[in-house]
Design a protein around this motif. Structure first.
Motif, PDB file in Angstrom:
ATOM      1  N   PHE A   1       0.837  -1.207   0.000  1.00  0.00           N
ATOM      2  CA  PHE A   1       0.000   0.000   0.000  1.00  0.00           C
ATOM      3  C   PHE A   1       0.873   1.258   0.000  1.00  0.00           C
ATOM      4  O   PHE A   1       0.664   2.177  -0.795  1.00  0.00           O
ATOM      5  N   LEU A   2       1.863   1.315   0.869  1.00  0.00           N
ATOM      6  CA  LEU A   2       2.742   2.489   0.940  1.00  0.00           C
ATOM      7  C   LEU A   2       3.561   2.658  -0.341  1.00  0.00           C
ATOM      8  O   LEU A   2       3.743   3.787  -0.820  1.00  0.00           O
ATOM      9  N   LEU A   3       4.022   1.551  -0.896  1.00  0.00           N
ATOM     10  CA  LEU A   3       4.767   1.613  -2.158  1.00  0.00           C
ATOM     11  C   LEU A   3       3.886   2.184  -3.262  1.00  0.00           C
ATOM     12  O   LEU A   3       4.304   3.066  -4.017  1.00  0.00           O
ATOM     13  N   ARG A   4       2.643   1.712  -3.347  1.00  0.00           N
ATOM     14  CA  ARG A   4       1.736   2.205  -4.388  1.00  0.00           C
ATOM     15  C   ARG A   4       1.372   3.673  -4.145  1.00  0.00           C
ATOM     16  O   ARG A   4       1.206   4.420  -5.098  1.00  0.00           O
ATOM     17  N   LEU A   5       1.230   4.080  -2.882  1.00  0.00           N
ATOM     18  CA  LEU A   5       0.981   5.501  -2.615  1.00  0.00           C
ATOM     19  C   LEU A   5       2.131   6.351  -3.139  1.00  0.00           C
ATOM     20  O   LEU A   5       1.908   7.416  -3.715  1.00  0.00           O
ATOM     21  N   ALA A   6       3.338   5.867  -2.936  1.00  0.00           N
ATOM     22  CA  ALA A   6       4.517   6.634  -3.360  1.00  0.00           C
ATOM     23  C   ALA A   6       4.699   6.639  -4.873  1.00  0.00           C
ATOM     24  O   ALA A   6       5.154   7.637  -5.439  1.00  0.00           O
ATOM     25  N   THR A   7       4.337   5.543  -5.542  1.00  0.00           N
ATOM     26  CA  THR A   7       4.659   5.428  -6.967  1.00  0.00           C
ATOM     27  C   THR A   7       3.476   5.629  -7.903  1.00  0.00           C
ATOM     28  O   THR A   7       3.677   5.970  -9.069  1.00  0.00           O
ATOM     29  N   GLU A   8       2.248   5.416  -7.446  1.00  0.00           N
ATOM     30  CA  GLU A   8       1.090   5.459  -8.340  1.00  0.00           C
ATOM     31  C   GLU A   8       0.234   6.713  -8.195  1.00  0.00           C
ATOM     32  O   GLU A   8      -0.649   6.945  -9.006  1.00  0.00           O
ATOM     33  N   VAL A   9       0.460   7.504  -7.157  1.00  0.00           N
ATOM     34  CA  VAL A   9      -0.360   8.697  -6.925  1.00  0.00           C
ATOM     35  C   VAL A   9       0.329   9.915  -7.517  1.00  0.00           C
ATOM     36  O   VAL A   9       1.529  10.129  -7.320  1.00  0.00           O
ATOM     37  N   ASN A  10      -0.428  10.722  -8.259  1.00  0.00           N
ATOM     38  CA  ASN A  10       0.074  11.982  -8.803  1.00  0.00           C
ATOM     39  C   ASN A  10      -0.003  13.026  -7.691  1.00  0.00           C
ATOM     40  O   ASN A  10      -1.066  13.553  -7.393  1.00  0.00           O
ATOM     41  N   TRP A  11       1.114  13.317  -7.071  1.00  0.00           N
ATOM     42  CA  TRP A  11       1.141  14.214  -5.912  1.00  0.00           C
ATOM     43  C   TRP A  11       1.238  15.684  -6.308  1.00  0.00           C
ATOM     44  O   TRP A  11       1.236  16.557  -5.447  1.00  0.00           O
ATOM     45  N   THR A  12       1.311  15.999  -7.594  1.00  0.00           N
ATOM     46  CA  THR A  12       1.516  17.388  -8.010  1.00  0.00           C
ATOM     47  C   THR A  12       0.228  18.129  -8.336  1.00  0.00           C
ATOM     48  O   THR A  12       0.205  19.353  -8.329  1.00  0.00           O
ATOM     49  N   GLU A  13      -0.857  17.402  -8.649  1.00  0.00           N
ATOM     50  CA  GLU A  13      -2.130  18.043  -8.979  1.00  0.00           C
ATOM     51  C   GLU A  13      -3.201  17.563  -8.014  1.00  0.00           C
ATOM     52  O   GLU A  13      -3.309  16.373  -7.731  1.00  0.00           O
ATOM     53  N   GLU A  14      -4.016  18.492  -7.523  1.00  0.00           N
ATOM     54  CA  GLU A  14      -4.949  18.197  -6.442  1.00  0.00           C
ATOM     55  C   GLU A  14      -5.967  17.093  -6.767  1.00  0.00           C
ATOM     56  O   GLU A  14      -6.069  16.105  -6.044  1.00  0.00           O
ATOM     57  N   ARG A  15      -6.725  17.243  -7.823  1.00  0.00           N
ATOM     58  CA  ARG A  15      -7.781  16.261  -8.127  1.00  0.00           C
ATOM     59  C   ARG A  15      -7.206  14.868  -8.388  1.00  0.00           C
ATOM     60  O   ARG A  15      -7.656  13.898  -7.781  1.00  0.00           O
ATOM     61  N   PRO A  16      -6.211  14.719  -9.276  1.00  0.00           N
ATOM     62  CA  PRO A  16      -5.630  13.383  -9.470  1.00  0.00           C
ATOM     63  C   PRO A  16      -4.997  12.824  -8.192  1.00  0.00           C
ATOM     64  O   PRO A  16      -5.008  11.612  -7.971  1.00  0.00           O
ATOM     65  N   CYS A  17      -4.491  13.697  -7.338  1.00  0.00           N
ATOM     66  CA  CYS A  17      -3.906  13.261  -6.069  1.00  0.00           C
ATOM     67  C   CYS A  17      -4.973  12.609  -5.199  1.00  0.00           C
ATOM     68  O   CYS A  17      -4.808  11.489  -4.707  1.00  0.00           O
ATOM     69  N   PHE A  18      -6.094  13.285  -5.007  1.00  0.00           N
ATOM     70  CA  PHE A  18      -7.173  12.733  -4.194  1.00  0.00           C
ATOM     71  C   PHE A  18      -7.733  11.456  -4.823  1.00  0.00           C
ATOM     72  O   PHE A  18      -8.029  10.491  -4.121  1.00  0.00           O
ATOM     73  N   GLN A  19      -7.882  11.450  -6.142  1.00  0.00           N
ATOM     74  CA  GLN A  19      -8.381  10.246  -6.819  1.00  0.00           C
ATOM     75  C   GLN A  19      -7.417   9.071  -6.615  1.00  0.00           C
ATOM     76  O   GLN A  19      -7.838   7.947  -6.353  1.00  0.00           O
ATOM     77  N   GLY A  20      -6.133   9.333  -6.737  1.00  0.00           N
ATOM     78  CA  GLY A  20      -5.134   8.282  -6.549  1.00  0.00           C
ATOM     79  C   GLY A  20      -5.107   7.757  -5.121  1.00  0.00           C
ATOM     80  O   GLY A  20      -5.031   6.540  -4.898  1.00  0.00           O
ATOM     81  N   ILE A  21      -5.197   8.654  -4.157  1.00  0.00           N
ATOM     82  CA  ILE A  21      -5.212   8.232  -2.756  1.00  0.00           C
ATOM     83  C   ILE A  21      -6.451   7.383  -2.485  1.00  0.00           C
ATOM     84  O   ILE A  21      -6.374   6.330  -1.855  1.00  0.00           O
ATOM     85  N   CYS A  22      -7.610   7.830  -2.978  1.00  0.00           N
ATOM     86  CA  CYS A  22      -8.851   7.062  -2.781  1.00  0.00           C
ATOM     87  C   CYS A  22      -8.766   5.696  -3.447  1.00  0.00           C
ATOM     88  O   CYS A  22      -9.206   4.685  -2.876  1.00  0.00           O
ATOM     89  N   THR A  23      -8.205   5.633  -4.624  1.00  0.00           N
ATOM     90  CA  THR A  23      -8.052   4.355  -5.329  1.00  0.00           C
ATOM     91  C   THR A  23      -7.171   3.400  -4.530  1.00  0.00           C
ATOM     92  O   THR A  23      -7.513   2.228  -4.342  1.00  0.00           O
TER      93      THR A  23
END
Length: 125
Positions: free
Chosen positions: A32-54
């Protein structure tokens, strides 16, 4: 800079409670932590929240299961020995993908919560 080479130390103190009575399996935390670090777009707000929720949804979606023989019968033919018996057990285990522990968990924890929290659209009435 920091004394330990300029690296920041981050400590996980808690996980969100998405559903009372449900905790994700601890063995899945590193993934889970690895995927948070590698799969979430941390630079843009909406994709960031979508990635975290996913990623939260994927992590919390794993249903607990037993490690052993609950619900399995140990009756085996005397003819089956060694590798044949092992192959039979593997095939038997693969046939039922959801064991009794998982079934009870879904029935007594997940289903009641979903039926309480779900508000279907009016067109479903």
């Amino acid at each position: 800079g920091d004394e330990d080479g300029g690296e920041e130390r981050v400590v996980l103190t808690a996980l969100p409670v998405l559903l009372d009575g449900h905790s994700p399996p601890p063995h899945g935390l590193p993934h889970f932590l690895l995927r948070l670090a590698t799969e979430v777009n941390w630079t843009e707000e909406r994709p960031c929240f979508q990635g975290i929720c996913t990623e939260l949804g994927s992590y919390y979606a794993e249903v607990p299961f037993s490690d052993g023989g609950e619900g399995e019968d140990d009756n085996s033919d005397s003819e089956e020995e060694g590798e044949e018996a092992d192959d039979h057990r593997k095939k038997k285990t693969n046939v039922e993908l959801v064991d009794n522990v998982a079934k009870r968990y879904v029935k007594h924890t997940l289903y009641p919560a979903i039926s309480f929290l779900l508000v279907p659209p009016r067109e479903f009435a």
